[in-house]
Design a protein around this motif. Structure first.
Motif, PDB file in Angstrom:
ATOM      1  N   ILE A 105      -8.350   2.059 -10.804  1.00 42.66           N
ATOM      2  CA  ILE A 105      -7.725   2.643 -11.991  1.00 42.66           C
ATOM      3  C   ILE A 105      -6.710   3.709 -11.591  1.00 42.66           C
ATOM      4  O   ILE A 105      -5.620   3.799 -12.178  1.00 42.66           O
ATOM      5  N   ILE A 106      -7.040   4.508 -10.575  1.00 44.54           N
ATOM      6  CA  ILE A 106      -6.133   5.578 -10.144  1.00 44.54           C
ATOM      7  C   ILE A 106      -4.833   4.996  -9.601  1.00 44.54           C
ATOM      8  O   ILE A 106      -3.726   5.455  -9.952  1.00 44.54           O
ATOM      9  N   ILE A 107      -4.923   4.005  -8.745  1.00 45.48           N
ATOM     10  CA  ILE A 107      -3.708   3.387  -8.201  1.00 45.48           C
ATOM     11  C   ILE A 107      -2.887   2.750  -9.314  1.00 45.48           C
ATOM     12  O   ILE A 107      -1.655   2.879  -9.360  1.00 45.48           O
ATOM     13  N   ALA A 108      -3.563   2.076 -10.230  1.00 47.69           N
ATOM     14  CA  ALA A 108      -2.868   1.458 -11.361  1.00 47.69           C
ATOM     15  C   ALA A 108      -2.223   2.516 -12.251  1.00 47.69           C
ATOM     16  O   ALA A 108      -1.128   2.302 -12.791  1.00 47.69           O
ATOM     17  N   THR A 109      -2.891   3.655 -12.403  1.00 45.97           N
ATOM     18  CA  THR A 109      -2.340   4.742 -13.218  1.00 45.97           C
ATOM     19  C   THR A 109      -1.076   5.311 -12.591  1.00 45.97           C
ATOM     20  O   THR A 109      -0.082   5.556 -13.285  1.00 45.97           O
ATOM     21  N   LEU A 110      -1.096   5.516 -11.276  1.00 48.05           N
ATOM     22  CA  LEU A 110       0.093   6.029 -10.593  1.00 48.05           C
ATOM     23  C   LEU A 110       1.251   5.049 -10.739  1.00 48.05           C
ATOM     24  O   LEU A 110       2.400   5.456 -10.945  1.00 48.05           O
ATOM     25  N   PHE A 233      -2.174  -6.237  -6.954  1.00 46.04           N
ATOM     26  CA  PHE A 233      -2.077  -5.295  -5.838  1.00 46.04           C
ATOM     27  C   PHE A 233      -3.431  -4.850  -5.288  1.00 46.04           C
ATOM     28  O   PHE A 233      -3.496  -4.248  -4.211  1.00 46.04           O
ATOM     29  N   GLU A 234      -4.520  -5.142  -5.982  1.00 46.64           N
ATOM     30  CA  GLU A 234      -5.819  -4.637  -5.558  1.00 46.64           C
ATOM     31  C   GLU A 234      -6.206  -5.136  -4.170  1.00 46.64           C
ATOM     32  O   GLU A 234      -6.694  -4.373  -3.326  1.00 46.64           O
ATOM     33  N   GLY A 235      -5.993  -6.403  -3.896  1.00 43.89           N
ATOM     34  CA  GLY A 235      -6.364  -6.958  -2.596  1.00 43.89           C
ATOM     35  C   GLY A 235      -5.599  -6.317  -1.457  1.00 43.89           C
ATOM     36  O   GLY A 235      -6.180  -5.966  -0.420  1.00 43.89           O
ATOM     37  N   HIS A 236      -4.286  -6.125  -1.649  1.00 45.43           N
ATOM     38  CA  HIS A 236      -3.462  -5.509  -0.610  1.00 45.43           C
ATOM     39  C   HIS A 236      -3.884  -4.062  -0.368  1.00 45.43           C
ATOM     40  O   HIS A 236      -3.969  -3.617   0.786  1.00 45.43           O
ATOM     41  N   CYS A 237      -4.139  -3.326  -1.441  1.00 48.44           N
ATOM     42  CA  CYS A 237      -4.549  -1.916  -1.294  1.00 48.44           C
ATOM     43  C   CYS A 237      -5.910  -1.806  -0.614  1.00 48.44           C
ATOM     44  O   CYS A 237      -6.129  -0.923   0.227  1.00 48.44           O
ATOM     45  N   ARG A 243      -8.330  -0.925   6.708  1.00 52.23           N
ATOM     46  CA  ARG A 243      -7.769  -0.916   8.065  1.00 52.23           C
ATOM     47  C   ARG A 243      -7.225   0.456   8.466  1.00 52.23           C
ATOM     48  O   ARG A 243      -7.398   0.896   9.605  1.00 52.23           O
ATOM     49  N   TYR A 244      -6.549   1.096   7.544  1.00 50.78           N
ATOM     50  CA  TYR A 244      -5.902   2.379   7.856  1.00 50.78           C
ATOM     51  C   TYR A 244      -6.251   3.419   6.796  1.00 50.78           C
ATOM     52  O   TYR A 244      -5.378   3.859   6.037  1.00 50.78           O
ATOM     53  N   PRO A 245      -7.516   3.811   6.706  1.00 46.16           N
ATOM     54  CA  PRO A 245      -7.926   4.723   5.622  1.00 46.16           C
ATOM     55  C   PRO A 245      -7.190   6.066   5.628  1.00 46.16           C
ATOM     56  O   PRO A 245      -6.785   6.550   4.564  1.00 46.16           O
ATOM     57  N   ALA A 246      -6.992   6.639   6.817  1.00 45.30           N
ATOM     58  CA  ALA A 246      -6.333   7.946   6.886  1.00 45.30           C
ATOM     59  C   ALA A 246      -4.864   7.835   6.485  1.00 45.30           C
ATOM     60  O   ALA A 246      -4.355   8.634   5.687  1.00 45.30           O
ATOM     61  N   ALA A 247      -4.174   6.836   7.037  1.00 44.71           N
ATOM     62  CA  ALA A 247      -2.750   6.663   6.748  1.00 44.71           C
ATOM     63  C   ALA A 247      -2.537   6.298   5.282  1.00 44.71           C
ATOM     64  O   ALA A 247      -1.611   6.810   4.630  1.00 44.71           O
ATOM     65  N   PHE A 248      -3.391   5.414   4.746  1.00 41.86           N
ATOM     66  CA  PHE A 248      -3.244   4.981   3.357  1.00 41.86           C
ATOM     67  C   PHE A 248      -3.418   6.156   2.404  1.00 41.86           C
ATOM     68  O   PHE A 248      -2.620   6.350   1.475  1.00 41.86           O
TER      69      PHE A 248
END
Length: 279
Positions: A105-110, A233-237, A243-248
């Motif tokens: 929901i947060i990513i979708a909200t942004l 976009f959920e699968g890509h995110c 894979r890259y939790p800190a960078a993401f």
């Protein structure tokens, strides 16, 4: 009661309106005439806007310190983006279980709020011109003591409809509401009191600007959080997060910070490139 745009009104206010011609010295009288025509009427001239702005005018001429406080609140990220975006990040770290759906929901909200601001800016620049209340000659009797002269403010020649502030912050409040009804309602109230109302009080927007921007923001997030949209976009995110939790999360933090400050640094960068890049 609507303001009647008469020939006498045009003549009385033509000089003030055409002061903006200094921003386009090469356009001369033709530019001034077009600007005059664009400012004669518009969506602002309705009973709701006129009644509210006239009622507020009795307070804007009373206290310079109060006006300056409201001016600070209206322009301070400490009262605008930081509290709302801070609450977004609170829920991001609180609800780490994918089953809660909070992070989706947060990513979708942004995403939704970026779309809302984009639409608002396009409508603002390409739609019918509407002078801001503090720059509207028809409301010249409104006095904002203790504040800079209207002509000296950057927004003096900007169209007011719709409010991109309302579009952004009501969209964020909608995302919070989808996570927590209680927190969402409180965020709606906070946005109304500390972000929307100060902008009407200071003559930066009419009530209809705020209403239109708010509705736009709510609709965009209601759309971007629907299941058929989040599946895009959920699968890509999720993959990037695994894979890259800190960078993401670092990238998401930077993006959210820019959103919280109304893309102020991005705007300055673009303006600088446009101004100084060799043609």
């Amino acid at each position: 009661m609507q303001i009647q745009i008469t020939a006498e009104w045009r003549a009385r206010n033509a000089e003030k309106i055409c002061r903006n011609a200094v921003y386009s010295p090469d356009a001369g009288v033709a530019y001034c005439g077009r600007l005059l025509e664009r400012r004669m009427g518009g969506m602002w001239n309705n009973e709701v806007n006129i009644t509210v702005m006239n009622w507020l005018s009795q307070f804007t001429a009373m206290s310079a310190p109060f006006n300056q406080i409201v001016h600070y609140v209206a322009g301070s990220n400490l009262f605008k983006g930081f509290p709302v975006m801070g609450l977004i990040w609170y829920f991001w770290f609180r609800d780490t279980d994918p089953k809660s759906g909070t992070r989706r929901i947060i990513i979708a909200t942004l995403l939704g709020c970026v779309i809302a601001v984009f639409i608002a800016r396009v409508a603002n620049n390409l739609g019918p011109y509407q002078p801001r209340p503090f720059a509207n000659p028809a409301l010249a009797h409104h006095v904002f003591i203790g504040l800079p002269a209207p002509e000296s403010q950057a927004l003096y020649i900007w169209s007011s409809f719709p409010s991109d502030h309302a579009a952004l912050f009501f969209s964020l409040a909608t995302g919070i509401f989808l996570i927590s009804r209680t927190a969402g309602l409180l965020t709606y109230l906070y946005v109304l009191i500390f972000i929307a109302l100060p902008r009407v009080y200071l003559g930066l927007h009419y009530p209809t600007d705020i209403f239109a921007g708010g509705v736009l923001g709510i609709i965009c997030v209601a759309f971007s959080t629907r299941a058929h949209v989040t599946r895009l976009f959920e699968g890509h995110c999720t993959t990037l997060m695994d894979r890259y939790p800190a960078a993401f999360q670092t990238a998401l933090f930077i993006i959210s910070t820019e959103i919280g400050v109304m893309f102020g640094d991005v705007r300055l960068l673009v303006e600088g490139i446009v101004k100084y890049f060799p043609k």
